[in-house]
Design an enzyme around this catalytic site. Structure first.
Site, PDB file in Angstrom:
ATOM      1  N   LYS A  81      -0.427  72.173   0.463  1.00  0.00           N
ATOM      2  CA  LYS A  81      -1.388  71.216   0.771  1.00  0.00           C
ATOM      3  C   LYS A  81      -1.817  70.689   2.262  1.00  0.00           C
ATOM      4  CE  LYS A  81       0.012  66.719   0.230  1.00  0.00           C
ATOM      5  NZ  LYS A  81      -0.727  65.910   1.346  1.00  0.00           N
ATOM      6  N   LEU A 124       3.367  65.083  -3.312  1.00  0.00           N
ATOM      7  CA  LEU A 124       3.718  65.086  -1.709  1.00  0.00           C
ATOM      8  C   LEU A 124       2.920  63.978  -1.293  1.00  0.00           C
ATOM      9  CD1 LEU A 124       3.386  68.713  -0.255  1.00  0.00           C
ATOM     10  CD2 LEU A 124       5.439  67.315  -1.027  1.00  0.00           C
ATOM     11  N   ASP A 125       3.186  62.992  -0.161  1.00  0.00           N
ATOM     12  CA  ASP A 125       2.625  61.913   0.395  1.00  0.00           C
ATOM     13  C   ASP A 125       1.374  62.543   0.983  1.00  0.00           C
ATOM     14  OD1 ASP A 125       4.531  60.269  -0.240  1.00  0.00           O
ATOM     15  OD2 ASP A 125       5.410  60.352   1.840  1.00  0.00           O
ATOM     16  N   VAL A 126       0.172  61.627   1.040  1.00  0.00           N
ATOM     17  CA  VAL A 126      -1.027  62.091   1.784  1.00  0.00           C
ATOM     18  C   VAL A 126      -0.702  62.687   3.050  1.00  0.00           C
ATOM     19  CG1 VAL A 126      -3.121  61.153   2.505  1.00  0.00           C
ATOM     20  CG2 VAL A 126      -2.416  60.314   0.246  1.00  0.00           C
ATOM     21  N   THR A 128       1.620  64.269   4.116  1.00  0.00           N
ATOM     22  CA  THR A 128       2.879  65.258   4.312  1.00  0.00           C
ATOM     23  C   THR A 128       2.248  66.465   3.766  1.00  0.00           C
ATOM     24  OG1 THR A 128       4.678  63.565   4.002  1.00  0.00           O
ATOM     25  CG2 THR A 128       5.192  66.022   3.432  1.00  0.00           C
TER      26      THR A 128
END
Length: 294
Positions: A81, A124-126, A128
């Protein structure tokens, strides 16, 4: 308790949402409208009128630049990502998503879960980057959801944190919940959910340290919150107290945090599989900058 804090716990809503309900006159105590800072008193009659539900969030297939498929078979798809991409659509988020990117690439995922989160077993955080798995089959969704819940999945992150954590290898065991004053943040709170982070310093520099982090639990912003509580925030993580001068010097515009390795029993046959993601360019450049300074 205050109306916003008490109703947040009672209804499972954010304090911001409760404050908006109170401001619209829809929180009534003993027949009189209550403000968000009024107190909830035992024995009083409390009436709350909730707003109409929001329209469901739609999943729109949109190609995502930089989203790379590491592995794919009939049961799972593992992706790398990039930064600035959410795991799935949500209210208020108009940017790219992993689910939308996979759909645009012709990858069919599991239909289990809420419509906008189908196939998503972890997030996952935006801000990260790194490795993330999405379920393609219904069976894989069930098995992986259980594996994440039972903590049989190995999640290894690399982070660059300010200063040098002491000891160099340790465990942070501190409960996490929403920040008592800032709804968009999380914090170490005595009444929070149990949260455990294991870490090892891999390299120490003059201004920061590269650490390997293994998560025992998977709370929102867990690594960021725990290292901030130790006064060693992730470099570039201005939300959790990072030094903006150091971030600017290294050219970091987000938290230096990367989901490095993900390992789990494959849903189809139980064999252990492990996937690794290389550092993206912005994090790699910042790391080389720290090495050059030391």
């Amino acid at each position: 308790m205050r109306v916003d804090a008490g109703l947040s716990k009672l209804l499972g809503l954010s304090r911001t949402a409760v404050a908006a309900i109170a401001e619209s006159g829809d929180v009534v105590i003993d027949g009189r409208p209550a403000g968000k800072s009024d107190r909830l008193v035992a024995g009083t009659w409390l009436e709350v009128t909730l707003p109409a539900p929001e329209r469901p969030v739609e999943m729109i297939p949109v190609p995502v630049e930089g989203l790379r498929i590491i592995f794919e078979d009939d049961d799972i798809v593992v992706v790398d990502k990039p930064v600035g991409v959410a795991a799935h659509p949500s209210p208020g988020w108009t940017g790219p998503t992993v689910i939308g990117g996979l759909a645009a690439a012709g990858v069919r995922v599991s239909t289990s879960g809420a419509a906008e989160r189908q196939g998503v077993v972890h997030r996952l955080d935006v801000g990260t980057t790194g490795v993330m798995v999405v379920a393609k089959s219904e069976y894989a969704y069930t098995v992986l959801k259980r594996a994440f819940k039972e903590r049989t999945v190995e999640k290894i992150y690399h982070a660059v944190v300010q200063g040098l954590p002491d000891p160099s290898t340790g465990t942070i065991d501190a409960p996490i919940d929403r920040h008592p004053k800032h709804d968009y943040k999380f914090a170490v709170v005595a009444s929070g959910k149990p949260s455990v982070t294991h870490y090892t310093v891999l390299e120490a520099f003059r201004a920061a340290s590269l650490v390997e982090v293994k998560l025992e639990t998977g709370r929102t912003h867990q690594i960021r919150v725990h290292f901030s509580a130790l006064r060693h925030p992730c470099v570039g993580d201005l939300t959790y107290g990072a030094d903006p001068v150091l971030a600017k010097r290294l050219g970091v515009t987000r938290q230096w945090l990367h989901a490095r390795t993900l390992g789990f029993d494959h849903p189809a046959d139980g064999r252990w599989v492990e996937f690794t993601s290389e550092y993206p360019e912005d994090l790699a450049v910042a790391l080389e900058g720290l090495r050059a300074e030391s």
